[in-house]
Design a protein around this motif. Structure first.
Motif, PDB file in Angstrom:
ATOM      1  N   TRP A  87      -5.555  67.367 -65.739  1.00 43.51           N
ATOM      2  CA  TRP A  87      -6.275  66.207 -65.209  1.00 43.51           C
ATOM      3  C   TRP A  87      -5.339  65.221 -64.524  1.00 43.51           C
ATOM      4  O   TRP A  87      -5.669  64.676 -63.465  1.00 43.51           O
ATOM      5  N   THR A  88      -4.177  64.965 -65.111  1.00 45.88           N
ATOM      6  CA  THR A  88      -3.268  64.000 -64.475  1.00 45.88           C
ATOM      7  C   THR A  88      -2.677  64.560 -63.189  1.00 45.88           C
ATOM      8  O   THR A  88      -2.518  63.829 -62.210  1.00 45.88           O
ATOM      9  N   VAL A  89      -2.362  65.843 -63.163  1.00 49.67           N
ATOM     10  CA  VAL A  89      -1.861  66.443 -61.919  1.00 49.67           C
ATOM     11  C   VAL A  89      -2.955  66.429 -60.856  1.00 49.67           C
ATOM     12  O   VAL A  89      -2.710  66.058 -59.698  1.00 49.67           O
ATOM     13  N   GLY A  90      -4.166  66.817 -61.235  1.00 47.21           N
ATOM     14  CA  GLY A  90      -5.277  66.795 -60.277  1.00 47.21           C
ATOM     15  C   GLY A  90      -5.568  65.399 -59.755  1.00 47.21           C
ATOM     16  O   GLY A  90      -5.774  65.205 -58.549  1.00 47.21           O
ATOM     17  N   ALA A  91      -5.566  64.426 -60.649  1.00 50.26           N
ATOM     18  CA  ALA A  91      -5.817  63.037 -60.236  1.00 50.26           C
ATOM     19  C   ALA A  91      -4.709  62.530 -59.321  1.00 50.26           C
ATOM     20  O   ALA A  91      -4.980  61.802 -58.353  1.00 50.26           O
ATOM     21  N   SER A  92      -3.470  62.914 -59.595  1.00 47.19           N
ATOM     22  CA  SER A  92      -2.379  62.457 -58.735  1.00 47.19           C
ATOM     23  C   SER A  92      -2.454  63.093 -57.348  1.00 47.19           C
ATOM     24  O   SER A  92      -2.145  62.442 -56.349  1.00 47.19           O
ATOM     25  N   VAL A  93      -2.898  64.336 -57.270  1.00 49.66           N
ATOM     26  CA  VAL A  93      -3.066  64.988 -55.967  1.00 49.66           C
ATOM     27  C   VAL A  93      -4.160  64.279 -55.168  1.00 49.66           C
ATOM     28  O   VAL A  93      -3.979  63.957 -53.986  1.00 49.66           O
ATOM     29  N   VAL A  94      -5.288  64.014 -55.817  1.00 51.80           N
ATOM     30  CA  VAL A  94      -6.398  63.332 -55.138  1.00 51.80           C
ATOM     31  C   VAL A  94      -5.987  61.924 -54.708  1.00 51.80           C
ATOM     32  O   VAL A  94      -6.241  61.502 -53.567  1.00 51.80           O
ATOM     33  N   ALA A  95      -5.330  61.192 -55.594  1.00 48.81           N
ATOM     34  CA  ALA A  95      -4.901  59.825 -55.264  1.00 48.81           C
ATOM     35  C   ALA A  95      -3.886  59.835 -54.126  1.00 48.81           C
ATOM     36  O   ALA A  95      -3.949  58.993 -53.216  1.00 48.81           O
ATOM     37  N   TYR A  97      -0.111  60.691 -68.497  1.00 49.00           N
ATOM     38  CA  TYR A  97       0.029  61.930 -69.263  1.00 49.00           C
ATOM     39  C   TYR A  97       0.775  61.676 -70.575  1.00 49.00           C
ATOM     40  O   TYR A  97       0.341  62.116 -71.649  1.00 49.00           O
ATOM     41  N   LEU A  98       1.889  60.956 -70.500  1.00 47.94           N
ATOM     42  CA  LEU A  98       2.645  60.662 -71.716  1.00 47.94           C
ATOM     43  C   LEU A  98       1.840  59.824 -72.698  1.00 47.94           C
ATOM     44  O   LEU A  98       1.887  60.058 -73.909  1.00 47.94           O
ATOM     45  N   ALA A  99       1.093  58.857 -72.180  1.00 44.68           N
ATOM     46  CA  ALA A  99       0.269  58.020 -73.055  1.00 44.68           C
ATOM     47  C   ALA A  99      -0.794  58.850 -73.767  1.00 44.68           C
ATOM     48  O   ALA A  99      -1.065  58.636 -74.956  1.00 44.68           O
ATOM     49  N   ILE A 100      -1.380  59.794 -73.067  1.00 45.42           N
ATOM     50  CA  ILE A 100      -2.417  60.644 -73.666  1.00 45.42           C
ATOM     51  C   ILE A 100      -1.816  61.571 -74.722  1.00 45.42           C
ATOM     52  O   ILE A 100      -2.324  61.672 -75.842  1.00 45.42           O
ATOM     53  N   VAL A 101      -0.729  62.239 -74.375  1.00 44.13           N
ATOM     54  CA  VAL A 101      -0.148  63.230 -75.286  1.00 44.13           C
ATOM     55  C   VAL A 101       0.547  62.557 -76.472  1.00 44.13           C
ATOM     56  O   VAL A 101       0.389  62.996 -77.615  1.00 44.13           O
ATOM     57  N   TRP A 127       6.857  55.599 -50.848  1.00 42.30           N
ATOM     58  CA  TRP A 127       6.420  54.626 -51.855  1.00 42.30           C
ATOM     59  C   TRP A 127       5.150  55.106 -52.553  1.00 42.30           C
ATOM     60  O   TRP A 127       5.011  54.962 -53.770  1.00 42.30           O
ATOM     61  N   ILE A 128       4.238  55.678 -51.794  1.00 41.14           N
ATOM     62  CA  ILE A 128       3.008  56.212 -52.389  1.00 41.14           C
ATOM     63  C   ILE A 128       3.355  57.292 -53.402  1.00 41.14           C
ATOM     64  O   ILE A 128       2.815  57.315 -54.518  1.00 41.14           O
ATOM     65  N   MET A 129       4.259  58.176 -53.050  1.00 45.12           N
ATOM     66  CA  MET A 129       4.642  59.266 -53.943  1.00 45.12           C
ATOM     67  C   MET A 129       5.261  58.727 -55.233  1.00 45.12           C
ATOM     68  O   MET A 129       4.958  59.219 -56.329  1.00 45.12           O
ATOM     69  N   ILE A 130       6.101  57.723 -55.126  1.00 45.09           N
ATOM     70  CA  ILE A 130       6.720  57.145 -56.327  1.00 45.09           C
ATOM     71  C   ILE A 130       5.665  56.529 -57.233  1.00 45.09           C
ATOM     72  O   ILE A 130       5.644  56.778 -58.445  1.00 45.09           O
ATOM     73  N   VAL A 131       4.786  55.727 -56.661  1.00 50.45           N
ATOM     74  CA  VAL A 131       3.781  55.034 -57.470  1.00 50.45           C
ATOM     75  C   VAL A 131       2.817  56.018 -58.119  1.00 50.45           C
ATOM     76  O   VAL A 131       2.538  55.929 -59.325  1.00 50.45           O
ATOM     77  N   VAL A 132       2.311  56.956 -57.347  1.00 49.05           N
ATOM     78  CA  VAL A 132       1.346  57.922 -57.880  1.00 49.05           C
ATOM     79  C   VAL A 132       1.994  58.814 -58.935  1.00 49.05           C
ATOM     80  O   VAL A 132       1.403  59.064 -59.996  1.00 49.05           O
ATOM     81  N   THR A 133       3.208  59.271 -58.679  1.00 48.85           N
ATOM     82  CA  THR A 133       3.896  60.134 -59.638  1.00 48.85           C
ATOM     83  C   THR A 133       4.172  59.400 -60.944  1.00 48.85           C
ATOM     84  O   THR A 133       3.907  59.928 -62.032  1.00 48.85           O
ATOM     85  N   ALA A 134       4.694  58.187 -60.846  1.00 43.75           N
ATOM     86  CA  ALA A 134       5.001  57.422 -62.057  1.00 43.75           C
ATOM     87  C   ALA A 134       3.738  57.100 -62.847  1.00 43.75           C
ATOM     88  O   ALA A 134       3.719  57.209 -64.082  1.00 43.75           O
ATOM     89  N   ALA A 135       2.673  56.725 -62.146  1.00 44.49           N
ATOM     90  CA  ALA A 135       1.423  56.390 -62.834  1.00 44.49           C
ATOM     91  C   ALA A 135       0.811  57.609 -63.520  1.00 44.49           C
ATOM     92  O   ALA A 135       0.373  57.527 -64.679  1.00 44.49           O
ATOM     93  N   SER A 136       0.791  58.731 -62.830  1.00 44.61           N
ATOM     94  CA  SER A 136       0.169  59.914 -63.429  1.00 44.61           C
ATOM     95  C   SER A 136       0.995  60.448 -64.597  1.00 44.61           C
ATOM     96  O   SER A 136       0.435  60.844 -65.626  1.00 44.61           O
ATOM     97  N   TYR A 137       2.310  60.443 -64.478  1.00 43.12           N
ATOM     98  CA  TYR A 137       3.130  60.923 -65.588  1.00 43.12           C
ATOM     99  C   TYR A 137       3.070  59.948 -66.765  1.00 43.12           C
ATOM    100  O   TYR A 137       3.056  60.371 -67.924  1.00 43.12           O
ATOM    101  N   GLY A 138       3.019  58.661 -66.463  1.00 44.71           N
ATOM    102  CA  GLY A 138       2.849  57.672 -67.532  1.00 44.71           C
ATOM    103  C   GLY A 138       1.535  57.856 -68.268  1.00 44.71           C
ATOM    104  O   GLY A 138       1.479  57.765 -69.500  1.00 44.71           O
TER     105      GLY A 138
END
Length: 142
Positions: free
Chosen positions: A46-54, A22-26, A9-20
């Motif tokens: 930054w989004t990949v790094g933040a998702s790893v830390v989170a 990233y898409l919002a920024i780009v 569940w953590i992986m799903i939430v963190v992955t979806a949030a970080s990719y979302g």
């Protein structure tokens, strides 16, 4: 809920949030130039790094809050983890092939990088979803 299911569940939430994010920024940039010319490298890093830390922080939190006897992985947990990883890795292969095809077609680096990033995102989402489904609906090794 098993610790491994919580991790999925953590992986799903963190992955979806970080990719979302990233898409919002780009995609949310103010200029209307071609998408392939959008500045994406910093946002991606930054989004990949933040998702790893989170992800690390949340995994540690779950590990610390879970009693010792609930942290023991049995054979079923190991098989579900392996199954989820096998399912998720299919998108890594698909992303690698897509990046290879894009490179051979002389596509812009933007598209190649985004194909690889999307493949990793889909791999994490699909693998974690497979684990959660296996925990919720049962798992029968073949």
């Amino acid at each position: 809920m098993a610790v491994e299911e919580k991790r999925a569940w953590i992986m799903i939430v963190v992955t979806a949030a970080s990719y979302g994010a990233y898409l919002a920024i780009v995609l949310g940039r103010p200029d209307s130039g071609p998408l392939a010319e959008a500045p994406y490298v910093a946002a991606l890093l930054w989004t990949v790094g933040a998702s790893v830390v989170a992800s690390i922080a949340l995994h540690l939190t779950v590990a610390l809050l879970t009693p010792e006897e609930d942290r023991v992985r049995d054979q079923r947990d190991r098989e579900i983890h392996r199954f989820g990883e096998y399912v998720g890795q299919s998108f890594v292969v698909i992303g690698g092939v897509a990046a290879l095809v894009l490179a051979m077609a002389d596509a812009d680096q933007f598209w190649i990088a985004n194909a690889v990033y999307l493949a990793f995102v889909l791999s994490a989402l699909l693998g974690s979803t497979a684990k959660i489904v296996a925990y919720r609906l049962g798992f029968q090794p073949w």
